[in-house]
Structure formats: C-alpha cells, structure tokens
Design an enzyme around this catalytic site. Structure first.
Site, short mmCIF file in Angstrom:
data_model
loop_
_atom_site.label_atom_id
_atom_site.label_comp_id
_atom_site.label_asym_id
_atom_site.label_seq_id
_atom_site.Cartn_x
_atom_site.Cartn_y
_atom_site.Cartn_z
N GLY A 12 72.33 104.89 34.00
CA GLY A 12 73.66 104.53 33.50
C GLY A 12 74.33 105.66 32.74
N TYR A 143 79.34 89.48 27.02
CA TYR A 143 78.72 90.74 26.59
C TYR A 143 78.62 90.78 25.07
CZ TYR A 143 78.33 95.80 25.80
OH TYR A 143 77.94 97.05 25.39
N1 SER Z 1 82.04 100.32 26.23
C1 SER Z 1 81.66 98.94 26.21
C2 SER Z 1 82.55 98.13 27.03
O1 SER Z 1 83.70 98.50 27.17
C3 SER Z 1 81.67 98.44 24.80
O2 SER Z 1 80.41 98.55 24.25
O3 SER Z 1 82.17 97.10 27.49
#
Ligand code: SER
Length: 317
Positions: A12, A143
């Site tokens: 990643g 998330y």
């Molecule tokens: N960069 C991530 C996102 O945009 C945030 O932790 O989901």
C-alpha cells in the site's frame, strides 16, 4: 539481537515506503513484506515477501511461526471512501485483521506492534480546529469507527496483555513513490500526477475544504521515531494525534502554480467524499506527541510541493 519485522499490507501507500525505510535500517533480510497481492517489482526484489491475508488466521499463524517476528506493522485496511461502498467488508478487514494480529502478538511474544489510526476517528461534533487528543469523537464513516474501535482494542491489549502497541492518527498522506487507494484525502496526491502529465486537475473536494495532511517522509520518520522511543515515553496506547500541514485544495493548487504557471484547477460539482471531508478536523493539535517522544514535523506546504514535483518530474521524464 537483530529485529525480525513483519510489515502486513506492504504494497500500500504507506507500506511501500515503510518497507524500504525499515530494510535500510534493519537489513533487507530482516524485513518480511506481506500482502494479499503480489508485490511491486521493487519490494519483491529487495527482500523477503509472503502472501498474507489477515483474515486467514491459519495462514497468518504459519507466517508468525515461520518468521518469529520481534516487530509487526499492520497496515492492511480499507480506507474511508472505499469503506462506504463496502461497509461490512471494511469493518471485517479493519477489525478482525487487527484482532488476529494482536492475538498472535500475544502468542508469539512480539516485542512491538505498530498499527495506524487516522484523523477519521473524529466526527462532526469533534472540535474542527486544533482538534485535541481527547474530545468528543463521533465518526460517521465505517473506516472512522473501525479505527476508533481499533484504538480502544490497542489500549486494551496493552493494559490487559502487556502488548507494546504504538499508534499514530495519520493525517492525509502525500508521497510520490506509491499511490493511495480509496481515501478522501487522495486528491492531494492525484493532483501532482495530473499537474505534471496534463497541466490540469479536477478536485473532488471543494476549494475551501481544509484537511490535515502530511508529507510521507515526515510520516515515515514519525513512525520510526515512535517505534524507537523507550516504552516508558509512550504514554498514549490508543493512538497519538499527528498534525502535519493543514491546507485546502485551492491553497495546494496555488502552490503548484508557483512551479507550473499554466496549471489549471477545477472543482467537481458534487462528490460523496465531500461529506466525509466535512466531518473531519481541519487541523490537529499534536502536542502530546511532541512532549512524549519529541515529535517535530519538517515539511511545510512549500517544501512538500517542491519535493513532490522534483521527484515526479524525474519519474515521468
Ligand atoms: N487518508 C485516509 C482517507 O482519506 C484518512 O486516514 O481515508
């Protein structure tokens, strides 16, 4: 004793850079890159690699048994925007993946675990400016609340089982070596590629959407410094706020225009990622990280923009 380090989710955006940095410090043979997909050429050829699915406990157990890691970095996750399209899958990967790794950290007596959290743990009722370490947290993305629950689990495994787990709430991360996937802050990487290739970019976030961001070099250094700090300095076992640079798409476009005068920025009329961005902090207070383990960021907006453009121009030339 030399370290044996597993980096899970090595392909990643963070993993690609972290594996390279950790191999430089610890020797390539001591850093085992693990991912659900075959790796990019550079990772495959610079050291050991294992195909690993964090949800496949037997396979993961076999990898821990084979390598007996002293440190584990668990980076496999589904980010904010993609998580809204696949909510159950995001919850399962982000949560069960963490618990599987934590259980093996206990079983195999892993000395240190790193697990990334995010600014997404904050929500619409969190203070938006200089968001403090401790405040109301009501994340409304899968998330975000998977990361918040994960923070609670990290602290729990530290208190209950003595796992030396360390974590950072990363802001949006910007780097040139690897692309982000499925996040709300991804525009701040895509813009650089499009500016060089096409001289223009359409932002999916509105001109005035301020978000906390950080250059990848700072983020990797923060991770390595946090992991190298003596255990007694790590006072927060859930996850540390990490501030970085706060800017809007318009500010970033203006900075890019200083280097590429013809660059044209436009803005999408609507995009589901806007609501996610609007629920997140605009800037972060990371004074606990500064006080506890001496954190100090280096790259500001101008420094980051220049470095991104110099490196991407070389890549595309
Ligand atoms: N960069 C991530 C996102 O945009 C945030 O932790 O989901």
């Amino acid at each position: 004793m030399s370290e044996k380090i597993l980096v899970i989710g090595a392909n990643g955006q963070i993993g690609t850079e972290l594996v390279t940095a950790l191999r430089g410090i610890n020797g390539a043979e001591n850093v085992i890159a693990c991912d659900i997909n075959d790796p990019a050429y550079a990772i495959r050829n610079s050291g050991p690699f294992e195909l690993a699915n964090v949800l496949d406990k037997d396979n993961l157990h076999h990898i821990f048994e084979k390598h007996r890691p002293t440190q584990v970095y668990l980076l496999a996750a589904i980010l904010s925007a993609l998580g809204e399209q696949k909510p159950k899958m995001a919850w399962d990967l982000n949560m069960t993946g963490l618990l599987n790794v934590m259980d093996f950290a206990v079983e195999f007596k892993v000395s240190k675990v790193f697990w990334p959290s995010s600014i997404a743990v904050f929500g619409p009722h969190s203070p938006q400016h200089n968001t403090p370490q401790y405040c109301v947290m009501d994340p409304n993305t899968v998330y975000g609340f998977s990361k918040l629950a994960g923070e609670r689990w990290c602290e729990y495994y530290f208190n209950k089982y003595g796992v030396d787990v360390r974590s950072l709430r990363y802001p949006g991360l910007i780097g040139w070596r690897a692309n982000p996937g499925g996040g709300t802050t991804d525009y701040a990487v895509h813009i650089f590629h499009e500016a060089i290739k096409k001289g223009q970019y359409q932002s999916f976030l509105s001109a005035q959407t301020a978000l906390p961001m950080m250059y990848m070099d700072d983020a990797i250094r923060a991770t390595i410094e946090l992991m190298a700090a003596p255990a007694e300095k790590i006072k927060i076992r859930s996850s540390y706020n990490l501030a970085g640079i706060s800017f809007t798409p318009e500010m970033l476009a203006n900075e890019i225009t200083k280097h590429l005068p013809g660059f044209k920025m436009s803005y999408a009329e609507s995009d589901p990622r806007q609501a996610i961005a609007d629920s997140w902090p605009k800037s972060i207070d990371d004074s606990d990280a500064q006080r506890d383990w001496g954190w100090k960021m280096e790259y500001d907006l101008a420094g980051m923009t220049e470095d991104m453009l110099v490196n991407l121009k070389k890549l595309y030339s």
